[in-house]
Design a protein around this motif. Structure first.
Motif, PDB file in Angstrom:
ATOM      1  N   ALA A 137      -8.582 -60.891  38.064  1.00 12.05           N
ATOM      2  CA  ALA A 137      -8.416 -59.665  38.070  1.00 12.05           C
ATOM      3  C   ALA A 137      -8.363 -58.987  36.474  1.00 12.05           C
ATOM      4  CB  ALA A 137      -7.038 -59.108  38.356  1.00 12.05           C
ATOM      5  N   GLY A 138      -9.010 -59.657  35.754  1.00  8.03           N
ATOM      6  CA  GLY A 138      -9.553 -59.301  34.366  1.00  8.03           C
ATOM      7  C   GLY A 138      -8.091 -59.233  33.353  1.00  8.03           C
ATOM      8  N   ALA A 139      -8.197 -58.290  32.683  1.00  6.28           N
ATOM      9  CA  ALA A 139      -7.005 -58.088  31.848  1.00  6.28           C
ATOM     10  C   ALA A 139      -6.357 -56.583  31.924  1.00  6.28           C
ATOM     11  CB  ALA A 139      -7.351 -58.210  30.091  1.00  6.28           C
ATOM     12  N   VAL A 140      -5.031 -56.293  31.338  1.00  6.30           N
ATOM     13  CA  VAL A 140      -4.519 -54.911  31.420  1.00  6.30           C
ATOM     14  C   VAL A 140      -4.119 -54.354  30.215  1.00  6.30           C
ATOM     15  CG1 VAL A 140      -2.502 -53.893  32.472  1.00  6.30           C
ATOM     16  CG2 VAL A 140      -3.347 -55.726  33.847  1.00  6.30           C
ATOM     17  N   VAL A 141      -4.250 -53.130  29.772  1.00  7.78           N
ATOM     18  CA  VAL A 141      -3.969 -52.238  28.920  1.00  7.78           C
ATOM     19  C   VAL A 141      -2.604 -51.514  29.515  1.00  7.78           C
ATOM     20  CG1 VAL A 141      -4.608 -50.846  27.051  1.00  7.78           C
ATOM     21  CG2 VAL A 141      -6.144 -52.649  27.712  1.00  7.78           C
ATOM     22  N   VAL A 142      -1.676 -51.411  28.456  1.00  3.19           N
ATOM     23  CA  VAL A 142      -0.596 -50.627  28.580  1.00  3.19           C
ATOM     24  C   VAL A 142      -0.106 -49.822  27.371  1.00  3.19           C
ATOM     25  CG1 VAL A 142       1.699 -50.593  29.302  1.00  3.19           C
ATOM     26  CG2 VAL A 142       0.181 -51.934  30.641  1.00  3.19           C
ATOM     27  N   GLY A 143      -0.009 -48.681  27.511  1.00  2.44           N
ATOM     28  CA  GLY A 143       0.199 -47.779  26.166  1.00  2.44           C
ATOM     29  C   GLY A 143       1.347 -46.700  26.355  1.00  2.44           C
ATOM     30  N   ALA A 144       1.493 -46.297  25.250  1.00  4.17           N
ATOM     31  CA  ALA A 144       2.552 -44.970  25.174  1.00  4.17           C
ATOM     32  C   ALA A 144       1.815 -44.137  24.317  1.00  4.17           C
ATOM     33  CB  ALA A 144       3.826 -45.457  24.699  1.00  4.17           C
ATOM     34  N   ARG A 145       1.776 -42.884  24.586  1.00  4.31           N
ATOM     35  CA  ARG A 145       1.079 -41.694  23.783  1.00  4.31           C
ATOM     36  C   ARG A 145       1.209 -40.411  24.142  1.00  4.31           C
ATOM     37  NH1 ARG A 145      -2.059 -39.950  27.366  1.00  4.31           N
ATOM     38  NH2 ARG A 145      -3.214 -41.099  29.155  1.00  4.31           N
ATOM     39  N   PRO A 146       0.983 -39.618  23.558  1.00  4.71           N
ATOM     40  CA  PRO A 146       1.334 -38.110  23.984  1.00  4.71           C
ATOM     41  C   PRO A 146       0.570 -37.593  25.142  1.00  4.71           C
ATOM     42  CG  PRO A 146       0.846 -38.080  21.502  1.00  4.71           C
ATOM     43  CD  PRO A 146       0.463 -39.625  22.093  1.00  4.71           C
ATOM     44  N   PHE A 147       0.834 -36.676  25.883  1.00 10.82           N
ATOM     45  CA  PHE A 147       0.166 -36.178  26.823  1.00 10.82           C
ATOM     46  C   PHE A 147      -1.383 -36.134  26.684  1.00 10.82           C
ATOM     47  CE2 PHE A 147      -1.047 -34.014  30.496  1.00 10.82           C
ATOM     48  CZ  PHE A 147      -0.107 -34.449  31.697  1.00 10.82           C
ATOM     49  N   LEU A 148      -2.234 -36.630  27.442  1.00 12.73           N
ATOM     50  CA  LEU A 148      -3.846 -36.581  27.264  1.00 12.73           C
ATOM     51  C   LEU A 148      -4.076 -35.355  28.183  1.00 12.73           C
ATOM     52  CD1 LEU A 148      -6.342 -39.259  26.908  1.00 12.73           C
ATOM     53  CD2 LEU A 148      -6.364 -37.507  28.964  1.00 12.73           C
ATOM     54  N   ILE A 149      -5.244 -34.543  27.628  1.00 14.14           N
ATOM     55  CA  ILE A 149      -5.649 -33.371  28.616  1.00 14.14           C
ATOM     56  C   ILE A 149      -7.012 -33.764  28.827  1.00 14.14           C
ATOM     57  CG2 ILE A 149      -6.201 -30.970  28.826  1.00 14.14           C
ATOM     58  CD1 ILE A 149      -4.084 -30.293  27.122  1.00 14.14           C
ATOM     59  N   ALA A 150      -7.490 -34.084  30.093  1.00 12.07           N
ATOM     60  CA  ALA A 150      -8.985 -34.107  30.251  1.00 12.07           C
ATOM     61  C   ALA A 150      -9.514 -32.834  30.708  1.00 12.07           C
ATOM     62  CB  ALA A 150      -9.176 -35.220  31.467  1.00 12.07           C
ATOM     63  N   TYR A 151     -10.683 -32.361  29.731  1.00 14.88           N
ATOM     64  CA  TYR A 151     -11.020 -31.023  29.714  1.00 14.88           C
ATOM     65  C   TYR A 151     -12.553 -31.050  29.727  1.00 14.88           C
ATOM     66  CZ  TYR A 151     -11.320 -25.972  28.477  1.00 14.88           C
ATOM     67  OH  TYR A 151     -11.637 -24.838  28.086  1.00 14.88           O
ATOM     68  N   ASN A 152     -13.253 -30.265  30.672  1.00 13.93           N
ATOM     69  CA  ASN A 152     -14.689 -30.246  30.626  1.00 13.93           C
ATOM     70  C   ASN A 152     -15.080 -28.811  30.560  1.00 13.93           C
ATOM     71  OD1 ASN A 152     -14.750 -33.089  31.292  1.00 13.93           O
ATOM     72  ND2 ASN A 152     -14.678 -32.609  33.432  1.00 13.93           N
ATOM     73  N   ILE A 153     -16.478 -28.653  29.690  1.00 15.51           N
ATOM     74  CA  ILE A 153     -17.087 -27.278  29.482  1.00 15.51           C
ATOM     75  C   ILE A 153     -18.272 -27.433  30.207  1.00 15.51           C
ATOM     76  CG2 ILE A 153     -17.412 -25.501  27.796  1.00 15.51           C
ATOM     77  CD1 ILE A 153     -14.912 -26.061  26.313  1.00 15.51           C
ATOM     78  N   TYR A 154     -18.707 -26.512  30.569  1.00 19.19           N
ATOM     79  CA  TYR A 154     -20.048 -26.655  31.119  1.00 19.19           C
ATOM     80  C   TYR A 154     -20.994 -25.384  30.653  1.00 19.19           C
ATOM     81  CZ  TYR A 154     -18.646 -29.394  35.306  1.00 19.19           C
ATOM     82  OH  TYR A 154     -18.256 -30.384  36.241  1.00 19.19           O
ATOM     83  N   LEU A 155     -22.075 -25.691  30.134  1.00 15.13           N
ATOM     84  CA  LEU A 155     -22.954 -24.764  29.404  1.00 15.13           C
ATOM     85  C   LEU A 155     -24.128 -24.198  30.270  1.00 15.13           C
ATOM     86  CD1 LEU A 155     -23.581 -27.162  26.370  1.00 15.13           C
ATOM     87  CD2 LEU A 155     -21.745 -25.424  26.690  1.00 15.13           C
ATOM     88  N   ASP A 156     -24.403 -23.146  29.987  1.00 13.95           N
ATOM     89  CA  ASP A 156     -25.591 -22.127  30.659  1.00 13.95           C
ATOM     90  C   ASP A 156     -26.932 -22.913  30.648  1.00 13.95           C
ATOM     91  OD1 ASP A 156     -25.695 -21.289  28.299  1.00 13.95           O
ATOM     92  OD2 ASP A 156     -25.745 -19.178  29.163  1.00 13.95           O
ATOM     93  N   THR A 157     -27.209 -24.365  30.566  1.00 11.69           N
ATOM     94  CA  THR A 157     -28.305 -25.036  30.401  1.00 11.69           C
ATOM     95  C   THR A 157     -28.303 -26.255  31.346  1.00 11.69           C
ATOM     96  OG1 THR A 157     -29.945 -26.000  28.815  1.00 11.69           O
ATOM     97  CG2 THR A 157     -27.512 -25.979  28.364  1.00 11.69           C
ATOM     98  N   SER A 158     -29.397 -26.870  31.558  1.00 16.26           N
ATOM     99  CA  SER A 158     -29.540 -28.074  32.073  1.00 16.26           C
ATOM    100  C   SER A 158     -30.046 -29.186  31.032  1.00 16.26           C
ATOM    101  CB  SER A 158     -30.528 -28.011  33.252  1.00 16.26           C
ATOM    102  OG  SER A 158     -31.891 -27.688  32.909  1.00 16.26           O
ATOM    103  N   ASP A 159     -30.075 -28.745  29.776  1.00 17.53           N
ATOM    104  CA  ASP A 159     -30.541 -29.522  28.705  1.00 17.53           C
ATOM    105  C   ASP A 159     -29.278 -30.473  28.341  1.00 17.53           C
ATOM    106  OD1 ASP A 159     -31.391 -30.764  26.566  1.00 17.53           O
ATOM    107  OD2 ASP A 159     -32.088 -29.267  25.468  1.00 17.53           O
ATOM    108  N   VAL A 160     -29.159 -31.789  28.697  1.00 14.90           N
ATOM    109  CA  VAL A 160     -28.200 -32.419  28.428  1.00 14.90           C
ATOM    110  C   VAL A 160     -27.869 -32.875  26.912  1.00 14.90           C
ATOM    111  CG1 VAL A 160     -29.217 -34.612  29.022  1.00 14.90           C
ATOM    112  CG2 VAL A 160     -26.696 -34.330  29.200  1.00 14.90           C
ATOM    113  N   GLU A 161     -29.061 -32.866  26.327  1.00 18.78           N
ATOM    114  CA  GLU A 161     -29.144 -33.018  24.920  1.00 18.78           C
ATOM    115  C   GLU A 161     -28.229 -32.325  24.037  1.00 18.78           C
ATOM    116  OE1 GLU A 161     -30.271 -35.959  23.561  1.00 18.78           O
ATOM    117  OE2 GLU A 161     -30.758 -36.523  25.737  1.00 18.78           O
ATOM    118  N   VAL A 162     -28.127 -30.893  24.451  1.00 24.19           N
ATOM    119  CA  VAL A 162     -27.416 -30.044  23.818  1.00 24.19           C
ATOM    120  C   VAL A 162     -25.860 -30.613  23.833  1.00 24.19           C
ATOM    121  CG1 VAL A 162     -26.792 -27.609  23.729  1.00 24.19           C
ATOM    122  CG2 VAL A 162     -29.137 -27.964  24.192  1.00 24.19           C
TER     123      VAL A 162
END
Length: 202
Positions: A70-95
Motif C-alpha cells: 500500500a506504499g507509504a502514508v503522509v499525515v500532517g497538520a496545517r492551516p486550512f487549504l483553499i483549492a482555487y482555480n481561475i479560468y482565462l479567456d484563452t486556450s493558450d495553456v502556456e499563458v
C-alpha cells in the motif's frame, strides 16, 4: 493547530503500528524541518522511496522502514487549504503556466501559494492551492492573476472553489470589492443569528 498536531502524531502512530505502513509527518506536525513541505517528502515518488527508505534521512516517523503493497502514508497538520482555480479567456495553456509561475511562492510570487497552469476543456486554467487561507487573501490572489492576464491582453472568464473555504475568506472578498469598512460576520443575517444563539447558550 496544536491540537491537530497532537492528533496527527496519534494517527500516524496508529497507522504505523496497526497497519504496518511507514508514516511521514509534515507541515506543523513535522519532526524535521526538511519534512515541513509535502513536495519534499514526495520527492522521488514511490520508486525513489523504495530505494531510499532505509537511509537515515528517509526513515519514517512511525511504522516500518519498509514500503509495503500500500506504499507509504503522509499525515500532517496545517492551516486550512483553499483549492482555487481561475479560468482565462484563452486556450493558450502556456499563458496559464507563465502566470502560475509568476504567482507561486516557490518562484518568488505570493506567499503560501502553489500554482500550475492546465488546459481544461479548451480553456487555460491557473490552478492553485492557497496554503494559508487568509495570507494572502483570496481577492488579492484573484486581482494578481487578473493583472498578469491583463498584461497579456486577456481577462478572466470565471473562477471556482474545489471543496470548502472558510466563511471569513469569502466575506473578506465581498467586503473588498464592495468597499465595505469594518465588515464582520455579525453584519450578515446568518452571522447575527449565530451570535444571538451563542449568547443564549452561554
Amino acid at each position: 493547530l496544536d491540537e491537530c498536531v497532537t492528533l496527527a502524531h496519534a494517527l500516524g502512530r496508529r497507522i504505523g503500528t496497526e497497519l504496518g505502513l511507514p508514516v511521514y509527518l509534515y507541515a506543523a506536525a513535522a519532526t524535521r524541518p526538511e519534512r515541513r513541505r509535502l513536495p519534499d517528502i514526495r520527492r522521488g515518488e514511490f520508486e525513489g522511496l523504495l530505494e531510499t527508505i532505509h537511509l537515515p534521512e528517509r526513515t519514517p516517523d512511525y511504522g516500518p522502514a519498509q514500503v509495503g503493497p500500500a506504499g507509504a502514508v503522509v499525515v500532517g497538520a496545517r492551516p486550512f487549504l483553499i483549492a482555487y482555480n481561475i479560468y482565462l479567456d484563452t486556450s493558450d495553456v502556456e499563458v496559464a503556466k507563465v502566470i502560475a509561475k509568476q504567482i507561486r511562492e516557490s518562484s518568488g510570487g505570493l506567499p503560501a501559494v502553489q500554482a500550475k497552469g492546465f488546459l481544461v476543456e479548451g480553456q487555460a486554467q491557473v490552478s492553485m492551492n492557497l496554503l494559508a487561507a487568509e495570507v494572502p487573501p483570496l481577492h488579492v490572489v484573484f486581482d494578481e492573476v487578473a493583472r498578469l492576464a491583463g498584461q497579456q491582453g486577456l481577462g478572466i472568464v470565471r473562477s471556482e472553489l474545489i471543496g470548502l473555504a472558510p466563511e471569513q475568506v469569502m466575506l473578506a472578498a465581498a467586503a473588498h470589492y464592495l468597499k465595505l469598512q469594518d465588515f464582520r460576520p455579525a453584519h450578515t443575517v446568518e452571522g447575527a443569528i449565530q451570535q444571538a444563539l451563542s449568547s443564549r447558550k452561554l
